[in-house]
Design a protein around this motif. Structure first.
Motif, short mmCIF file in Angstrom:
data_model
loop_
_atom_site.label_atom_id
_atom_site.label_comp_id
_atom_site.label_asym_id
_atom_site.label_seq_id
_atom_site.Cartn_x
_atom_site.Cartn_y
_atom_site.Cartn_z
N ASP A 59 42.17 92.04 57.16
CA ASP A 59 42.19 93.28 57.92
C ASP A 59 43.62 93.65 58.33
OD1 ASP A 59 39.50 93.82 57.79
OD2 ASP A 59 39.02 92.80 59.67
N GLU A 60 44.42 92.65 58.69
CA GLU A 60 45.80 92.93 59.06
C GLU A 60 46.60 93.43 57.86
OE1 GLU A 60 46.93 90.04 62.80
OE2 GLU A 60 46.67 89.09 60.83
N SER A 114 45.44 88.13 58.33
CA SER A 114 44.07 88.28 57.84
C SER A 114 44.00 89.44 56.85
CB SER A 114 43.12 88.52 59.00
OG SER A 114 43.37 89.80 59.58
#
Length: 498
Positions: free
Chosen positions: A294-295, A292
């Protein structure tokens, strides 16, 4: 100025992967083999303890050192304030806290408040039978017991563990917030890592790594305090110790593990198998398809940590004594050294000057004074050196530590230095039942966002308590079903006689 950060997410994830494996302590909790040879510990009778402030002579020396330090010490730094922290601790931050330390902060009152909040503090001499020389792992352990009279019967005891450069003082404000958030634990135990603060090592070069510390704290809970079925929570080194505790035999293992610093080895190599290694290779080649936003952002932050802020890690894992002399002698040097990490590891999306609002003055100066007063910065840094052999031994083993029957909670904060993808973490923590991505906060969550961490931990404790209640009800339900079966059989028998 040159920006050393990779601009391509593919490079970001590849470097981040190596960083997580090699410098995020190489998944110190990366093998279940820790439970194969658990050291046994012998505890002496504990003695009541109160944390101490400076003696008169030490207080006078400290006052003299702080009085004219701005005149004596000259450090050259860039004219560009925004670039200052990239070279180390900014002068404006050091002098800001020096003035507060010299003119306003009252360490005596701070320690008195800590003792009033936690009157049940203890020192206990512990020896291990793991070595022929019992002094090899001898430690005078400092721990705090916080009891609550009105709690639910199913709520488990809770063990709180700090890291570096933290201390038991991290939990001064946190424990009341934790209880207010609904963690109705009958007992909360705060333990100081060996070599930190008042947990004095019998041998300054004792080999306390995270596996041995895990066995020590499990013995503290189960054998010494008779607190079984406990939950453990930790950040930084405390998180790695908590993870190792998950791999202990069932008698000593916790009922649940909560961490706000989760690490995992890079799942690539023969010990992970061909399919898992191929999956990881494809993930690294095509990160936008598997991770993602965010990752990938967390991967970028991990790379920045490695490039800009990991020098301390190599120093303390190799030759910690060299810098320990200066830090033990100079309170201002110690302040600057600790401030660097508190700034770099916080949620710094709001700019560098937000350091002063991210942590309370008491949190910063109380902790620095504690290290200086206890003269424990040297042995606390030695903890890194003590873990090198363990890291090397575990580098070829990617098997999980926390098995399926032990639930795990992971609190993810945007300012954390390194957080691997959840897909990788599930190889180490096999039963992640609570995964919370918080809106703000960093590595020192108990200091920076105590309310958010307290709520996260309280929710997990409640979850573990509910599971325990359900498990405890199973035998009673079985007995009730058997009784009903017997009654039905008797009734059918009576009907047949009629």
């Amino acid at each position: 100025p040159h920006d050393h950060r990779p601009q391509d997410y593919r490079g970001v994830m590849m470097v981040a992967a190596a960083a997580v494996a090699a410098t995020a302590l190489a998944a110190t909790a990366a093998t279940t083999t820790a439970s194969a040879a658990v050291p046994t510990f012998t505890f002496a009778a504990p003695s009541q303890f109160r944390m101490r402030s400076y003696g008169d002579d030490a207080r006078a020396r400290l006052a003299a050192q702080l009085r004219d330090v701005e005149r004596r010490v000259h450090v050259h730094e860039p004219d560009d304030n925004d670039a200052t922290w990239r070279h180390g601790t900014a002068q404006r931050a050091v002098w800001h806290y020096v003035r507060l330390w010299r003119d306003e902060f009252d360490y005596d009152a701070f320690i008195d408040d800590m003792n009033a909040r936690f009157p049940n503090q203890f020192l206990v001499d512990v020896r291990s039978q793991a070595a022929k020389n019992n002094d090899h792992l001898a430690v005078r352990l400092h721990y705090i017991v916080d009891d609550a009279p009105h709690t639910h019967a199913h709520y488990p005891p809770l063990l709180l563990l700090h890291g570096w450069p933290g201390s038991v003082l991290e939990f001064r404000e946190f424990v009341p917030k934790l209880r207010a958030a609904g963690a109705q634990c009958s007992t909360i135990v705060i333990a100081a890592l060996p070599g930190f603060g008042e947990s004095r090592l019998g041998n300054a070069f004792a080999s306390y790594d995270t596996a041995t510390t895990a066995a020590l704290f499990a013995a503290l809970m189960v054998d010494h305090l008779n607190l079984t079925n406990y939950v453990v929570q930790g950040g930084d080194w405390g998180a790695l110790v908590a993870t190792d505790m998950g791999g202990l035999p069932r008698r000593y293992a916790p009922r649940g593990v909560h961490v706000n610093f989760a690490v995992s080895p890079l799942p690539l190599g023969w010990h992970f198998g061909l399919l898992r290694s191929l999956k990881t290779a494809v993930q690294l080649a095509l990160p936008s398809l598997f991770f993602s936003a965010d990752e990938r952002r967390r991967g970028t932050r991990c790379v920045k940590y490695i490039i800009d802020h990991s020098a301390y890690l190599h120093r303390q894992m190799s030759t910690p004594l060299s810098v320990a002399y200066a830090l033990s002698d100079s309170p201002v040097g110690l302040l600057a050294y600790i401030l660097e990490h508190m700034e770099a590891w916080r949620d710094n999306r709001n700019g560098t000057d937000a350091l002063f609002s991210a942590y309370s003055t008491a949190a910063v100066l109380g902790n620095v004074n504690y290290y200086h007063q206890t003269q424990s910065i040297s042995t606390s840094m030695q903890y890194y050196k003590s873990n090198v052999a363990l890291l090397v031994a575990r580098s070829d083993d990617g098997s999980p530590v926390v098995p399926e029957h032990i639930p795990t909670a992971i609190a993810v904060f945007p300012g954390e230095i390194c957080t691997p993808p959840r897909d990788w973490l599930q190889l180490t923590y096999r039963s992640i039942v609570q995964w919370t991505e918080h809106a703000r906060g960093g590595h020192f969550a108990a200091l920076e966002v105590p309310d958010a961490l307290a709520e996260d931990v309280a929710n997990f404790v409640q979850l573990v308590a509910a599971r325990a209640a359900a498990t405890d009800n199973v035998p009673r339900l079985v007995k009730r079903v058997n009784r009903l079966k017997s009654q039905l059989a008797d009734a059918e028998h009576d009907d047949g006689d009629d």
